[in-house]
Design a protein around this motif. Sequence first.
Motif, PDB file in Angstrom:
ATOM      1  N   TYR A 155      -0.129   4.067  -6.928  1.00 28.91           N
ATOM      2  CA  TYR A 155       0.103   3.088  -6.272  1.00 28.91           C
ATOM      3  C   TYR A 155       1.728   3.354  -5.957  1.00 28.91           C
ATOM      4  O   TYR A 155       2.812   3.521  -6.453  1.00 28.91           O
ATOM      5  N   GLY A 156       1.946   3.412  -4.859  1.00 29.35           N
ATOM      6  CA  GLY A 156       3.424   3.355  -4.285  1.00 29.35           C
ATOM      7  C   GLY A 156       4.386   2.296  -3.311  1.00 29.35           C
ATOM      8  O   GLY A 156       5.033   2.481  -2.647  1.00 29.35           O
ATOM      9  N   GLY A 157       3.312   1.283  -3.395  1.00 26.50           N
ATOM     10  CA  GLY A 157       4.339   0.363  -3.029  1.00 26.50           C
ATOM     11  C   GLY A 157       5.354  -0.733  -4.220  1.00 26.50           C
ATOM     12  O   GLY A 157       5.565   0.119  -5.046  1.00 26.50           O
ATOM     13  N   PRO A 158       5.399  -1.444  -3.802  1.00 20.08           N
ATOM     14  CA  PRO A 158       6.530  -2.486  -4.214  1.00 20.08           C
ATOM     15  C   PRO A 158       6.218  -2.430  -6.089  1.00 20.08           C
ATOM     16  O   PRO A 158       4.719  -3.222  -5.662  1.00 20.08           O
ATOM     17  N   THR A 159       6.623  -3.634  -6.461  1.00 22.85           N
ATOM     18  CA  THR A 159       6.431  -3.910  -7.875  1.00 22.85           C
ATOM     19  C   THR A 159       6.557  -5.511  -7.030  1.00 22.85           C
ATOM     20  O   THR A 159       6.323  -6.050  -6.440  1.00 22.85           O
ATOM     21  N   ILE A 179      -0.619  -5.585  -4.919  1.00 27.25           N
ATOM     22  CA  ILE A 179      -0.099  -5.100  -5.800  1.00 27.25           C
ATOM     23  C   ILE A 179      -1.392  -5.238  -6.684  1.00 27.25           C
ATOM     24  O   ILE A 179      -1.518  -6.172  -7.590  1.00 27.25           O
ATOM     25  N   PRO A 180      -1.724  -3.812  -7.619  1.00 21.80           N
ATOM     26  CA  PRO A 180      -2.426  -3.474  -8.850  1.00 21.80           C
ATOM     27  C   PRO A 180      -1.289  -3.978  -9.347  1.00 21.80           C
ATOM     28  O   PRO A 180      -0.330  -3.731  -9.973  1.00 21.80           O
ATOM     29  N   VAL A 193       9.412  -2.009   2.192  1.00 22.69           N
ATOM     30  CA  VAL A 193      10.046  -2.976   1.556  1.00 22.69           C
ATOM     31  C   VAL A 193      11.534  -2.802   2.537  1.00 22.69           C
ATOM     32  O   VAL A 193      12.189  -1.391   2.846  1.00 22.69           O
ATOM     33  N   THR A 194      12.230  -3.910   3.162  1.00 28.37           N
ATOM     34  CA  THR A 194      13.254  -3.705   3.874  1.00 28.37           C
ATOM     35  C   THR A 194      13.693  -4.865   3.218  1.00 28.37           C
ATOM     36  O   THR A 194      13.821  -5.527   2.236  1.00 28.37           O
ATOM     37  N   ASP A 195      15.104  -5.019   3.607  1.00 28.30           N
ATOM     38  CA  ASP A 195      16.680  -6.155   3.064  1.00 28.30           C
ATOM     39  C   ASP A 195      16.516  -6.762   4.846  1.00 28.30           C
ATOM     40  O   ASP A 195      17.661  -7.681   4.391  1.00 28.30           O
ATOM     41  N   ASP A 237       2.811  -3.049  11.403  1.00 33.00           N
ATOM     42  CA  ASP A 237       1.836  -2.355  10.618  1.00 33.00           C
ATOM     43  C   ASP A 237       2.003  -1.273   9.736  1.00 33.00           C
ATOM     44  O   ASP A 237       2.332  -0.253  10.704  1.00 33.00           O
ATOM     45  N   GLU A 238       2.597  -1.014   8.473  1.00 31.33           N
ATOM     46  CA  GLU A 238       2.845   0.083   8.413  1.00 31.33           C
ATOM     47  C   GLU A 238       2.139   0.862   7.009  1.00 31.33           C
ATOM     48  O   GLU A 238       2.555  -0.091   6.210  1.00 31.33           O
ATOM     49  N   GLY A 239       0.843   0.463   7.060  1.00 31.08           N
ATOM     50  CA  GLY A 239      -0.220   0.527   6.260  1.00 31.08           C
ATOM     51  C   GLY A 239       0.163   1.156   5.691  1.00 31.08           C
ATOM     52  O   GLY A 239       0.795   2.340   5.624  1.00 31.08           O
ATOM     53  N   TRP A 240      -0.204   1.546   4.063  1.00 28.77           N
ATOM     54  CA  TRP A 240       0.394   2.899   3.191  1.00 28.77           C
ATOM     55  C   TRP A 240      -1.206   2.930   2.216  1.00 28.77           C
ATOM     56  O   TRP A 240      -1.959   2.437   2.331  1.00 28.77           O
ATOM     57  N   ASP A 241      -1.061   4.059   2.194  1.00 25.88           N
ATOM     58  CA  ASP A 241      -2.812   4.728   1.064  1.00 25.88           C
ATOM     59  C   ASP A 241      -2.111   4.092  -0.483  1.00 25.88           C
ATOM     60  O   ASP A 241      -1.420   4.175  -1.049  1.00 25.88           O
ATOM     61  N   PHE A 242      -3.709   4.279  -0.998  1.00 28.32           N
ATOM     62  CA  PHE A 242      -3.968   3.821  -1.821  1.00 28.32           C
ATOM     63  C   PHE A 242      -5.207   4.390  -2.622  1.00 28.32           C
ATOM     64  O   PHE A 242      -6.302   4.900  -1.756  1.00 28.32           O
TER      65      PHE A 242
END
Lengths: 312, 455
Positions: B215-219, B195-196, A7-9, B450-455
């Motif tokens: 889940y640690g990502g954005p809504t 996004i789930p 998430v960036t701005d 690329d800043e992949g994240w764990d799910f």
Amino acid sequence: MTTVATVTDEGTDSPYALSHLDALESEAVHIFREVAGEFENPVILFSGGKDSILMLHLALKAFAPAAIPFSLLHVDTGHNFPEVLEYRDRVVAEHGLRLHVASVQDYIDRGVLKERPDGTRNPLQTLPLTEKIQSERFDAVFGGGRRDEEKARAKERVFSLRDEFSQWDPRRQRPELWQLYNGRHAPGEHVRVFPLSNWTELDVWQYIAREDIELPGIYFAHERDVFQRSGMWLTAGEWGGPKESETVEKRLVRYRTVGDMSCTGAVDSDATTLDAVITEIAASRLTERGATRADDKMSEAAMEDRKREGYF
Amino acid sequence: MSNSTTEPVKPLSTEQLSATTLLRFATAGSVDDGKSTLVGRLLHDSKSVLTDQLEAVERASASRGADAPDLALLTDGLRAEREQGITIDVAYRYFATARRRFILADTPGHVQYTRNMVTGASTADLAVVLVDARNGVIEQTRRHAAVAALLRVPHVVLAVNKMDLVAYDETVFAKIAEEFTAYAGELGVPEITAIPISALAGDNVVEPSSNMDWYGGPTVLEHLETVPVSHDLATCHARLPVQYVIRPQTAEHPDYRGYAGQIAAGAFRVGEPVTVLPSGRTSKVAGIDLLGQPVDVAWTPQSVTLLLEDDIDVSRGDLIVPSGDAPATTQDVEATVCHVADTELSVGQRVLLKHTTRTVKAIVKEIPSRLTLDDLSQHPEPGRLVANDIGRVRIRTAEPLALDSYADSRRTGSFLLIDPSDGTTLAAGMAGDAFATPADQAAAGAATEDEGWDF
């Protein structure tokens, strides 16, 4: 793995990002210039309401320092607010524009149109409008319609082809791809053009505030003799109100839309400045048309049906 | 909707409202994936569904004998749509948050309306592809991914919906996200965010879900609010299609001659040497008017008026570009087209080609292949294309065009094919290669770290 979830701005921080008002302005100007480049005889529908005033302002910017290469057309219902007519004539003179008028009263006087039992003249505008388009051979007609106004309008194209009867057929609309507007039409047909398609009521007011555009006084809170009909405050006047059962009272009101006096309602308001109007609209739980237009409440598809016949 | 319809929402300040940027996005999903519910929730939770609209939906739902308000009635605006209970055309919706304003192209999910998704995707900065967590990636999902890839939509969101119906199971989501990312990645989609969600229960649409701590990502809304919309102008080829020549010929401006247009890509600066195509004449930018105000630099998508130092012949349909960064002009166009009309497009057909502000006569020389979106297989020499077909074409134009590759510029690499007899828009065209090649992806990968994240 290409999955990205940071998430960036960046979107709002970029020095090259346009504000939403700048983006909408640029798009509308592009539409005006496309029409100037592709059509022979375009006209701007001008009612003296805020959307048509905004269109005129954008057109002036689009061709500056040259004059607007379009004339104006007012469909005069005969039930206009006097402040609005005064405003109309003043801007026409100020910018040296040519004004065409299509008069509903003329049609009634000639017996071509009949007054409706409910007294509203909004649906009667369609015939004078479409006949004027034919007789003046307008091939592009700008309207201030916005897609946020009504669900049938949400389906309207920026360039909307009309046949020789000015009819809209929602199932036969041209797809609108990229910013490539297709204005091809046969003789007798014309294109309705909506440069404000992507603006919302709030965008319009914010832009009017930013550009400091003058509006007729009825958009701001003022004391007025009104009476209640179908849950709306209508202005008392020679057009046919109030009836015996209806009582006139003095209230502090303003208008969110400007149309025919017989079907355009005022809202209770103490907003006397642009900032106050913007605050009021941002907090309102009613849409512009839901609050102030009787004609859209006639049926679920009232707007779609009128648009099919040639109305805006 | 769980929230009360009359719940007061704190109004935004005038300052907050005018500083925001604009994001255009499109939604795509199969018929029962819950697209209307997702759209309804985004509109509702951002205060964009107002009391009178909701009352109208409640009235209409009740008169049809429904138990609960049918939110699809909010978006299905036409008589025929309400009668059939389906969406037949693209509709545009508007909503706003404190950070951004949104234009949503709400596109129908039916197979026969692929052209509508093309329409919605053509102007979108982002596409949301919905899948039902119970069904996973299906044919229609692959079709949507392929359209997003073809139209080069910069950001794709995979919304795995109905997570409540699979017990919010992380492994279900991970499997779908992995399969979709692999497929869309192969097609060259530059950025995918999975996004789930549960649109019905509201999980991860506007508020983070307490049901999916893994889940640690954005809504969805948070991602829409923060995804970057402007491209790196330094790497863009500057392009100005001339729309209209402004010549006031008044006492005040006797010699003013300005070339008006919307900058289609990149930026222009005063003093810069420029070339006018297709003539190839050269000059320098003497001034830039930004709607009446002189500026030193202007960039996409600003509508401007360019003044040149030399009095050379420039008219509507010409393209002004920096000298030294001009596209080659050609009369032989090779492109992918999506056929959008009910009448067919066939080899030998005479058409009009509209590219930027220029419309020229053209002839369809060859249709080398038709693409099957389901499995991306190519059918050689189909001879014709019908509604919703996507195919490769070779077109000969009557005059040279300054055409970029669609991969380089969506605005100057796209065109329409028009029927000269009645003006019908026949096809949406994209010049150059259909899908991004691995080399393009490598280049794009460098820009989007690329800043992949764990799910």
